[in-house]
Design a protein around this motif. Structure first.
Motif, PDB file in Angstrom:
ATOM      1  N   PRO A   1     -21.707  20.868  10.324  1.00 28.92           N
ATOM      2  CA  PRO A   1     -22.263  21.043  11.666  1.00 28.92           C
ATOM      3  C   PRO A   1     -22.774  22.442  11.989  1.00 28.92           C
ATOM      4  O   PRO A   1     -23.883  22.590  12.507  1.00 28.92           O
ATOM      5  CB  PRO A   1     -21.109  20.659  12.578  1.00 28.92           C
ATOM      6  N   VAL A   2     -22.012  23.461  11.681  1.00 26.18           N
ATOM      7  CA  VAL A   2     -22.433  24.816  12.028  1.00 26.18           C
ATOM      8  C   VAL A   2     -23.642  25.222  11.181  1.00 26.18           C
ATOM      9  O   VAL A   2     -24.568  25.871  11.681  1.00 26.18           O
ATOM     10  CB  VAL A   2     -21.253  25.804  11.888  1.00 26.18           C
ATOM     11  N   ASP A   3     -23.669  24.801   9.925  1.00 26.95           N
ATOM     12  CA  ASP A   3     -24.817  25.099   9.073  1.00 26.95           C
ATOM     13  C   ASP A   3     -26.076  24.389   9.567  1.00 26.95           C
ATOM     14  O   ASP A   3     -27.168  24.947   9.521  1.00 26.95           O
ATOM     15  CB  ASP A   3     -24.532  24.714   7.619  1.00 26.95           C
ATOM     16  N   MET A   4     -25.923  23.164  10.028  1.00 39.22           N
ATOM     17  CA  MET A   4     -27.081  22.432  10.539  1.00 39.22           C
ATOM     18  C   MET A   4     -27.598  23.072  11.829  1.00 39.22           C
ATOM     19  O   MET A   4     -28.808  23.171  12.036  1.00 39.22           O
ATOM     20  CB  MET A   4     -26.742  20.964  10.775  1.00 39.22           C
ATOM     21  N   LEU A   5     -26.683  23.538  12.693  1.00 41.57           N
ATOM     22  CA  LEU A   5     -27.124  24.261  13.889  1.00 41.57           C
ATOM     23  C   LEU A   5     -27.880  25.529  13.503  1.00 41.57           C
ATOM     24  O   LEU A   5     -28.911  25.852  14.091  1.00 41.57           O
ATOM     25  CB  LEU A   5     -25.931  24.613  14.784  1.00 41.57           C
ATOM     26  N   ALA A   6     -27.386  26.224  12.497  1.00 40.57           N
ATOM     27  CA  ALA A   6     -28.077  27.436  12.025  1.00 40.57           C
ATOM     28  C   ALA A   6     -29.476  27.088  11.523  1.00 40.57           C
ATOM     29  O   ALA A   6     -30.444  27.803  11.811  1.00 40.57           O
ATOM     30  CB  ALA A   6     -27.263  28.113  10.922  1.00 40.57           C
ATOM     31  N   SER A   7     -29.612  25.983  10.804  1.00 42.86           N
ATOM     32  CA  SER A   7     -30.924  25.548  10.325  1.00 42.86           C
ATOM     33  C   SER A   7     -31.864  25.250  11.482  1.00 42.86           C
ATOM     34  O   SER A   7     -33.045  25.613  11.449  1.00 42.86           O
ATOM     35  CB  SER A   7     -30.791  24.304   9.441  1.00 42.86           C
ATOM     36  N   LEU A   8     -31.346  24.597  12.516  1.00 40.99           N
ATOM     37  CA  LEU A   8     -32.149  24.291  13.698  1.00 40.99           C
ATOM     38  C   LEU A   8     -32.594  25.575  14.391  1.00 40.99           C
ATOM     39  O   LEU A   8     -33.774  25.736  14.721  1.00 40.99           O
ATOM     40  CB  LEU A   8     -31.359  23.417  14.673  1.00 40.99           C
ATOM     41  N   PHE A   9     -31.673  26.498  14.606  1.00 39.60           N
ATOM     42  CA  PHE A   9     -31.996  27.761  15.275  1.00 39.60           C
ATOM     43  C   PHE A   9     -33.030  28.540  14.461  1.00 39.60           C
ATOM     44  O   PHE A   9     -33.965  29.108  15.022  1.00 39.60           O
ATOM     45  CB  PHE A   9     -30.731  28.595  15.499  1.00 39.60           C
ATOM     46  N   GLU A  10     -32.848  28.559  13.158  1.00 42.18           N
ATOM     47  CA  GLU A  10     -33.790  29.272  12.300  1.00 42.18           C
ATOM     48  C   GLU A  10     -35.176  28.638  12.367  1.00 42.18           C
ATOM     49  O   GLU A  10     -36.187  29.337  12.492  1.00 42.18           O
ATOM     50  CB  GLU A  10     -33.267  29.273  10.859  1.00 42.18           C
ATOM     51  N   ALA A  11     -35.241  27.316  12.319  1.00 41.95           N
ATOM     52  CA  ALA A  11     -36.531  26.613  12.366  1.00 41.95           C
ATOM     53  C   ALA A  11     -37.258  26.853  13.688  1.00 41.95           C
ATOM     54  O   ALA A  11     -38.482  26.936  13.725  1.00 41.95           O
ATOM     55  CB  ALA A  11     -36.317  25.114  12.148  1.00 41.95           C
TER      56      ALA A  11
ATOM     57  N   ALA B   1     -28.446  17.460  15.876  1.00 43.31           N
ATOM     58  CA  ALA B   1     -28.363  18.855  16.315  1.00 43.31           C
ATOM     59  C   ALA B   1     -29.426  19.143  17.359  1.00 43.31           C
ATOM     60  O   ALA B   1     -29.144  19.727  18.410  1.00 43.31           O
ATOM     61  CB  ALA B   1     -28.514  19.797  15.113  1.00 43.31           C
ATOM     62  N   GLN B   2     -30.648  18.729  17.092  1.00 47.75           N
ATOM     63  CA  GLN B   2     -31.744  18.978  18.024  1.00 47.75           C
ATOM     64  C   GLN B   2     -31.516  18.266  19.347  1.00 47.75           C
ATOM     65  O   GLN B   2     -31.698  18.852  20.422  1.00 47.75           O
ATOM     66  CB  GLN B   2     -33.066  18.515  17.395  1.00 47.75           C
TER      67      GLN B   2
END
Length: 162
Positions: A10-20, A119-120
């Motif tokens: 979960p935290v990694d996926m949130l990081a991916s979303l924020f980065e994107a 996440a989104q």
């Protein structure tokens, strides 16, 4: 950490979303991330906290509103009215610092994986709800409206922005 194409921790996926999205973020620990998202009314701090033992991702969205003592009764009343309007998550005031926040938890199952779509949707819902009710909170804090007036004014104003 190995990932498949669709899901991640979960935290990694949130990081991916924020980065994107180009949103600033940082890891607070292995199981926590904090970042900033610009909403319509304010810049919101968004925090994701992963509770491994429960398979729950707690999502917090803080509009940087502190509730002064002389406004607490009215704010708690408008929070009750606001929360009746919500179908996902709720608003609360942390007793430590009297900080207003939106809070929602996602139960992710035994695998504890989050998709980018989840996440989104979760982050967008948090920001949308903060934007939707931000005026009501401001009407209490700065406009000296009653809780019912503040909520009615905020919902009318929001309806007029379409």
């Amino acid at each position: 950490m190995e990932r498949d194409d669709d899901d991640a921790a979960p935290v990694d996926m949130l990081a991916s979303l924020f980065e994107a999205r180009g949103w600033p973020y940082e890891y607070v620990g292995d199981d926590e991330l904090t970042g900033e998202v610009q909403g319509s009314w304010a810049k919101y701090q968004v925090r994701g906290i992963w509770r491994r033992e429960d398979h729950v991702l707690q999502l917090l969205c803080l509009p940087d509103i502190r509730v002064p003592e002389d406004k607490r009764a009215a704010m708690f009343e408008v929070l009750a009215l606001v929360n009746e309007q919500m179908w996902l998550g709720h608003f609360d005031v942390w007793s430590n610092g009297m900080v207003l926040l939106y809070r929602h938890a996602l139960m992710l199952g035994d695998e504890g994986l989050l998709s980018i779509a989840q996440a989104q949707t979760a982050v967008e819902a948090a920001v949308d709800e903060c934007d939707r009710f931000y005026p009501a909170f401001q009407f209490i804090l700065w406009g000296d409206k009653t809780p019912a007036e503040a909520l009615a004014s905020a919902l009318v104003d929001a309806a007029g922005e379409a």
